[in-house]
Scaffold this motif. Structure first.
Motif, PDB file in Angstrom:
ATOM      1  N   ILE A   5       0.859  -1.182   0.000  1.00  9.93           N
ATOM      2  CA  ILE A   5       0.000   0.000   0.000  1.00  9.93           C
ATOM      3  C   ILE A   5       0.895   1.232   0.000  1.00  9.93           C
ATOM      4  N   SER A   6       0.787   2.046  -1.035  1.00 11.57           N
ATOM      5  CA  SER A   6       1.538   3.301  -1.133  1.00 11.57           C
ATOM      6  C   SER A   6       0.632   4.451  -0.732  1.00 11.57           C
ATOM      7  N   THR A   7       1.035   5.168   0.301  1.00  7.69           N
ATOM      8  CA  THR A   7       0.186   6.219   0.865  1.00  7.69           C
ATOM      9  C   THR A   7       0.745   7.621   0.685  1.00  7.69           C
ATOM     10  N   GLY A   8       2.001   7.737   0.260  1.00 11.22           N
ATOM     11  CA  GLY A   8       2.651   9.035   0.272  1.00 11.22           C
ATOM     12  C   GLY A   8       3.033   9.380   1.705  1.00 11.22           C
ATOM     13  N   MET A   9       3.119  10.660   1.979  1.00  7.28           N
ATOM     14  CA  MET A   9       3.492  11.150   3.306  1.00  7.28           C
ATOM     15  C   MET A   9       2.250  11.270   4.182  1.00  7.28           C
ATOM     16  N   PHE A  10       2.410  11.023   5.492  1.00  5.63           N
ATOM     17  CA  PHE A  10       1.320  11.350   6.411  1.00  5.63           C
ATOM     18  C   PHE A  10       1.027  12.835   6.244  1.00  5.63           C
ATOM     19  N   PRO A  59     -12.790  -8.746  -5.847  1.00  4.54           N
ATOM     20  CA  PRO A  59     -11.931  -9.910  -5.665  1.00  4.54           C
ATOM     21  C   PRO A  59     -10.661  -9.539  -4.883  1.00  4.54           C
ATOM     22  N   THR A  60     -10.100 -10.512  -4.202  1.00  3.40           N
ATOM     23  CA  THR A  60      -8.921 -10.313  -3.365  1.00  3.40           C
ATOM     24  C   THR A  60      -7.790  -9.683  -4.169  1.00  3.40           C
ATOM     25  N   ILE A  61      -7.187  -8.689  -3.588  1.00  7.68           N
ATOM     26  CA  ILE A  61      -6.048  -8.014  -4.229  1.00  7.68           C
ATOM     27  C   ILE A  61      -4.788  -8.804  -3.908  1.00  7.68           C
ATOM     28  N   ARG A  62      -4.065  -9.168  -4.952  1.00  5.85           N
ATOM     29  CA  ARG A  62      -2.835  -9.960  -4.792  1.00  5.85           C
ATOM     30  C   ARG A  62      -1.735  -9.393  -5.683  1.00  5.85           C
ATOM     31  N   ASN A  63      -0.541  -9.399  -5.134  1.00  5.41           N
ATOM     32  CA  ASN A  63       0.670  -9.108  -5.906  1.00  5.41           C
ATOM     33  C   ASN A  63       0.582  -7.804  -6.693  1.00  5.41           C
ATOM     34  N   GLU A  64       0.149  -6.754  -6.015  1.00  9.71           N
ATOM     35  CA  GLU A  64       0.138  -5.459  -6.678  1.00  9.71           C
ATOM     36  C   GLU A  64       0.400  -4.338  -5.681  1.00  9.71           C
ATOM     37  N   ILE A  65       0.734  -3.210  -6.208  1.00  9.91           N
ATOM     38  CA  ILE A  65       0.887  -2.006  -5.405  1.00  9.91           C
ATOM     39  C   ILE A  65      -0.437  -1.266  -5.469  1.00  9.91           C
ATOM     40  N   VAL A  66      -0.988  -0.962  -4.312  1.00  9.14           N
ATOM     41  CA  VAL A  66      -2.265  -0.264  -4.225  1.00  9.14           C
ATOM     42  C   VAL A  66      -1.966   1.171  -3.800  1.00  9.14           C
ATOM     43  N   PHE A  67      -2.300   2.108  -4.668  1.00  9.31           N
ATOM     44  CA  PHE A  67      -2.025   3.517  -4.390  1.00  9.31           C
ATOM     45  C   PHE A  67      -3.228   4.175  -3.737  1.00  9.31           C
ATOM     46  N   LEU A  68      -2.952   4.943  -2.682  1.00 12.34           N
ATOM     47  CA  LEU A  68      -3.946   5.754  -1.996  1.00 12.34           C
ATOM     48  C   LEU A  68      -3.518   7.205  -2.110  1.00 12.34           C
ATOM     49  N   ALA A  69      -4.461   8.125  -1.935  1.00 14.30           N
ATOM     50  CA  ALA A  69      -4.109   9.552  -1.895  1.00 14.30           C
ATOM     51  C   ALA A  69      -5.257  10.332  -1.275  1.00 14.30           C
ATOM     52  N   GLY A  70      -4.945  11.019  -0.191  1.00 21.72           N
ATOM     53  CA  GLY A  70      -5.893  11.995   0.329  1.00 21.72           C
ATOM     54  C   GLY A  70      -5.865  13.225  -0.555  1.00 21.72           C
ATOM     55  N   ASP A  71      -4.674  13.557  -1.021  1.00 25.23           N
ATOM     56  CA  ASP A  71      -4.479  14.703  -1.904  1.00 25.23           C
ATOM     57  C   ASP A  71      -3.097  14.598  -2.530  1.00 25.23           C
ATOM     58  N   THR A  72      -2.951  15.137  -3.708  1.00 34.62           N
ATOM     59  CA  THR A  72      -1.641  15.305  -4.327  1.00 34.62           C
ATOM     60  C   THR A  72      -1.540  16.768  -4.702  1.00 34.62           C
ATOM     61  N   VAL A  73      -0.563  17.455  -4.109  1.00 36.52           N
ATOM     62  CA  VAL A  73      -0.417  18.900  -4.274  1.00 36.52           C
ATOM     63  C   VAL A  73       1.043  19.262  -4.463  1.00 36.52           C
TER      64      VAL A  73
END
Length: 159
Positions: A5-10, A59-73
């Motif tokens: 899971i890629s979240t960026g910075m807190f 379906p179940t997430i397998r073998n991938e990078i899941v990107f999240l973002a509250g914001d990109t600025v």
């Protein structure tokens, strides 16, 4: 099940006085790399909620990078949002990559300086919010303007 899971910075970290990017007391933003350098930010609360959604997703997430973002600025946009929320100008300055790398070289054990340099270089620290897991699933998250309004003393909240 394995995924990253890629979240960026807190998101709150951006406003930590020790990090040095946002100086509320002096109404200043120190951009890492340039005013156009982008950073993806997500709150810890949103990361928790979204991680639970990912774990139980079908379906179940397998073998991938899941990107999240509250914001990109960009750092310039952060200054704009602070000006709007506080109703006062914010000075913008740039901490260049060479400047930040010199700081790391002069104090190689200082993790704060290492983080600043990594975020200034900008590789792998930002991605568009559109297309992230939370965007595709329509899961609401906190953006920078909302965090400023709710968490920073003195910010004007929308009525």
């Amino acid at each position: 099940m394995s995924f990253i899971i890629s979240t960026g910075m807190f998101m709150s970290y951006l406003f930590e006085p020790d990090f040095g990017v946002v100086d509320l007391e002096n109404s200043e933003v120190h951009a890492l790399g340039s005013l156009d350098t982008a950073v993806t930010l997500t709150t810890p609360d949103d990361i928790g909620v979204l991680t639970a959604e990912i774990v139980f997703f079908e379906p179940t997430i397998r073998n991938e990078i899941v990107f999240l973002a509250g914001d990109t600025v960009t750092y310039g946009e952060v200054a704009d949002k602070l000006e709007a929320a506080f109703g006062r100008p914010f000075k913008r300055s740039v901490w260049t990559v060479p400047f930040l790398m010199d700081e790391v070289a002069n104090d190689p054990k200082n993790m704060m300086r290492k983080y600043r340099a990594a975020f200034a270089i900008g590789r792998g620290v930002s991605w568009p919010k559109a297309g992230t897991f939370n965007d595709r699933q329509g899961i609401p998250v906190t953006d920078v303007a909302a965090l400023i309004a709710s968490d920073l003393p003195g910010a004007q909240q929308d009525k």
